[in-house]
Every structure is written in structure tokens, then in C-alpha cells.
Scaffold this motif. Structure first.
Motif, PDB file in Angstrom:
ATOM      1  N   LEU A 104      33.052  11.616 -38.870  1.00 17.85           N
ATOM      2  CA  LEU A 104      32.513  12.569 -37.904  1.00 17.85           C
ATOM      3  C   LEU A 104      33.472  12.601 -36.722  1.00 17.85           C
ATOM      4  O   LEU A 104      33.742  11.564 -36.112  1.00 17.85           O
ATOM      5  CB  LEU A 104      31.113  12.140 -37.475  1.00 17.85           C
ATOM      6  CG  LEU A 104      30.127  11.911 -38.621  1.00 17.85           C
ATOM      7  CD1 LEU A 104      28.816  11.355 -38.090  1.00 17.85           C
ATOM      8  CD2 LEU A 104      29.906  13.190 -39.396  1.00 17.85           C
ATOM      9  N   VAL A 105      33.981  13.769 -36.407  1.00 15.36           N
ATOM     10  CA  VAL A 105      34.999  13.905 -35.369  1.00 15.36           C
ATOM     11  C   VAL A 105      34.453  14.787 -34.256  1.00 15.36           C
ATOM     12  O   VAL A 105      34.009  15.906 -34.497  1.00 15.36           O
ATOM     13  CB  VAL A 105      36.299  14.521 -35.945  1.00 15.36           C
ATOM     14  CG1 VAL A 105      37.370  14.627 -34.882  1.00 15.36           C
ATOM     15  CG2 VAL A 105      36.796  13.712 -37.141  1.00 15.36           C
ATOM     16  N   SER A 106      34.502  14.265 -33.021  1.00 15.34           N
ATOM     17  CA  SER A 106      34.114  15.046 -31.850  1.00 15.34           C
ATOM     18  C   SER A 106      35.383  15.656 -31.263  1.00 15.34           C
ATOM     19  O   SER A 106      36.327  14.941 -30.935  1.00 15.34           O
ATOM     20  CB  SER A 106      33.444  14.129 -30.822  1.00 15.34           C
ATOM     21  OG  SER A 106      33.165  14.851 -29.649  1.00 15.34           O
ATOM     22  N   CYS A 130      30.975   6.998 -41.447  1.00 21.73           N
ATOM     23  CA  CYS A 130      29.599   6.762 -41.875  1.00 21.73           C
ATOM     24  C   CYS A 130      29.502   6.903 -43.390  1.00 21.73           C
ATOM     25  O   CYS A 130      30.404   7.424 -44.036  1.00 21.73           O
ATOM     26  CB  CYS A 130      28.635   7.720 -41.191  1.00 21.73           C
ATOM     27  SG  CYS A 130      28.847   9.444 -41.651  1.00 21.73           S
ATOM     28  N   VAL A 149      36.088   9.483 -33.099  1.00 21.50           N
ATOM     29  CA  VAL A 149      36.015   9.516 -34.559  1.00 21.50           C
ATOM     30  C   VAL A 149      35.092   8.380 -34.998  1.00 21.50           C
ATOM     31  O   VAL A 149      35.247   7.243 -34.544  1.00 21.50           O
ATOM     32  CB  VAL A 149      37.405   9.340 -35.207  1.00 21.50           C
ATOM     33  CG1 VAL A 149      37.299   9.336 -36.730  1.00 21.50           C
ATOM     34  CG2 VAL A 149      38.363  10.429 -34.739  1.00 21.50           C
ATOM     35  N   ARG A 150      34.135   8.696 -35.843  1.00 21.52           N
ATOM     36  CA  ARG A 150      33.207   7.689 -36.351  1.00 21.52           C
ATOM     37  C   ARG A 150      33.141   7.827 -37.869  1.00 21.52           C
ATOM     38  O   ARG A 150      33.151   8.933 -38.406  1.00 21.52           O
ATOM     39  CB  ARG A 150      31.790   7.887 -35.790  1.00 21.52           C
ATOM     40  CG  ARG A 150      31.686   7.812 -34.286  1.00 21.52           C
ATOM     41  CD  ARG A 150      31.850   6.375 -33.791  1.00 21.52           C
ATOM     42  NE  ARG A 150      31.668   6.279 -32.366  1.00 21.52           N
ATOM     43  CZ  ARG A 150      32.653   6.269 -31.489  1.00 21.52           C
ATOM     44  NH1 ARG A 150      33.893   6.360 -31.880  1.00 21.52           N
ATOM     45  NH2 ARG A 150      32.391   6.160 -30.205  1.00 21.52           N
ATOM     46  N   PHE A 185      21.703  13.144 -38.591  1.00 23.43           N
ATOM     47  CA  PHE A 185      22.140  14.395 -37.997  1.00 23.43           C
ATOM     48  C   PHE A 185      21.853  15.541 -38.949  1.00 23.43           C
ATOM     49  O   PHE A 185      21.701  15.348 -40.145  1.00 23.43           O
ATOM     50  CB  PHE A 185      23.633  14.364 -37.602  1.00 23.43           C
ATOM     51  CG  PHE A 185      24.591  14.206 -38.745  1.00 23.43           C
ATOM     52  CD1 PHE A 185      25.142  15.307 -39.364  1.00 23.43           C
ATOM     53  CD2 PHE A 185      24.956  12.948 -39.186  1.00 23.43           C
ATOM     54  CE1 PHE A 185      26.024  15.163 -40.416  1.00 23.43           C
ATOM     55  CE2 PHE A 185      25.843  12.790 -40.216  1.00 23.43           C
ATOM     56  CZ  PHE A 185      26.377  13.907 -40.849  1.00 23.43           C
ATOM     57  N   ILE A 193      22.932  19.580 -40.044  1.00 21.49           N
ATOM     58  CA  ILE A 193      24.023  20.551 -40.028  1.00 21.49           C
ATOM     59  C   ILE A 193      23.435  21.923 -40.339  1.00 21.49           C
ATOM     60  O   ILE A 193      22.758  22.101 -41.361  1.00 21.49           O
ATOM     61  CB  ILE A 193      25.093  20.211 -41.099  1.00 21.49           C
ATOM     62  CG1 ILE A 193      25.628  18.807 -40.931  1.00 21.49           C
ATOM     63  CG2 ILE A 193      26.206  21.233 -41.104  1.00 21.49           C
ATOM     64  CD1 ILE A 193      26.508  18.611 -39.740  1.00 21.49           C
ATOM     65  N   TRP A 202      29.634  21.225 -48.411  1.00 17.75           N
ATOM     66  CA  TRP A 202      28.567  20.350 -47.906  1.00 17.75           C
ATOM     67  C   TRP A 202      27.514  20.100 -48.983  1.00 17.75           C
ATOM     68  O   TRP A 202      26.917  19.030 -49.050  1.00 17.75           O
ATOM     69  CB  TRP A 202      27.939  20.931 -46.643  1.00 17.75           C
ATOM     70  CG  TRP A 202      28.743  20.632 -45.421  1.00 17.75           C
ATOM     71  CD1 TRP A 202      29.660  21.448 -44.833  1.00 17.75           C
ATOM     72  CD2 TRP A 202      28.719  19.428 -44.651  1.00 17.75           C
ATOM     73  NE1 TRP A 202      30.209  20.813 -43.744  1.00 17.75           N
ATOM     74  CE2 TRP A 202      29.648  19.575 -43.601  1.00 17.75           C
ATOM     75  CE3 TRP A 202      27.999  18.241 -44.736  1.00 17.75           C
ATOM     76  CZ2 TRP A 202      29.873  18.596 -42.656  1.00 17.75           C
ATOM     77  CZ3 TRP A 202      28.224  17.250 -43.794  1.00 17.75           C
ATOM     78  CH2 TRP A 202      29.154  17.436 -42.773  1.00 17.75           C
ATOM     79  N   LEU A 232      31.953   9.624 -44.876  1.00 18.40           N
ATOM     80  CA  LEU A 232      32.352  10.755 -44.041  1.00 18.40           C
ATOM     81  C   LEU A 232      33.001  10.258 -42.761  1.00 18.40           C
ATOM     82  O   LEU A 232      32.759   9.139 -42.317  1.00 18.40           O
ATOM     83  CB  LEU A 232      31.127  11.593 -43.650  1.00 18.40           C
ATOM     84  CG  LEU A 232      30.254  12.140 -44.757  1.00 18.40           C
ATOM     85  CD1 LEU A 232      29.038  12.824 -44.160  1.00 18.40           C
ATOM     86  CD2 LEU A 232      31.028  13.093 -45.619  1.00 18.40           C
TER      87      LEU A 232
END
Length: 103
Positions: free
Chosen positions: A30-32, A71, A68-69, A4, A6, A19, A28
Motif C-alpha cells: 500500500l503506497v501513500s 500487508c 509504503v506498507r 480497507f 476500495i 483487483w 500487497l
């Protein structure tokens, strides 16, 4: 495996600096998030006040958390696609700096 990008152009300096400190093997989340409509009960919990925050099952719904993922960073690229964590890239960059300084 996923990749991804940013765009921090519109973020403040503090966020950009944060960052920039990412390194290979950092972990990390990653939150949607899809912001819910605010009403008078926006921050009110469906749980009793005596419940611990980690037991509040309404939190995701109230704050619009979709997924929520987790990585781990395995590589960081610059704007041109160079892998900044690649030793070969670092060596060529150091040689370029040396040549520029010796001219």
C-alpha cells in the motif's frame, strides 16, 4: 490488523479485473502518494546518471511517495460484508444456487 475498502467504480475494467483476482494470503504494498508540483526538473535526479535506480535516494521526493506498507490479504468481503473466503459462505452460496436451479 487493518481493514480497507476500495471503490473501483471510476476505474477502468482492466483495473477492476486485476483487483478481482486478489485471493486470501496474497501480499500487497500500500503506497501513500502526494503528487509533487511539476517543474522543469520534475523527473531529474539529484543523483549522478551512473547511479543504479535502486540507489536513487531522490525517487520518493520526486514522485511524492509518503509511505509504503506491506500487508497480506486475510479475507475479502463483498459489498454487503460477507467474507467471500469463508467456507461457510461459499457453501451457503452453492446451496442457494442449487435451490434456485431446481425450482
Amino acid at each position: 490488523e487493518a481493514e480497507f475498502a476500495i471503490d473501483l467504480y471510476h476505474c477502468g475494467e482492466a483495473i477492476s479485473n486485476e483487483w478481482d483476482t486478489l485471493q486470501e494470503f496474497d501480499n500487497l504494498f500500500l503506497v501513500s502518494v502526494q503528487a509533487p508540483k511539476m517543474d522543469q526538473n520534475y523527473f531529474a535526479s539529484d543523483q549522478e546518471e551512473s547511479s543504479a535506480p535502486e540507489e536513487d535516494s531522490s525517487f520518493p521526493r520526486r514522485f511524492g511517495i509518503i509511505a509504503v506498507r506491506g500487508c497480506m490479504v486475510v479475507g475479502i468481503r463483498d459489498e454487503t460484508g460477507n467474507i467471500l473466503t469463508d467456507p461457510a459462505f461459499q457453501q451457503s452460496k452453492n446451496q442457494e444456487t442449487t435451490h434456485k436451479g431446481n425450482k
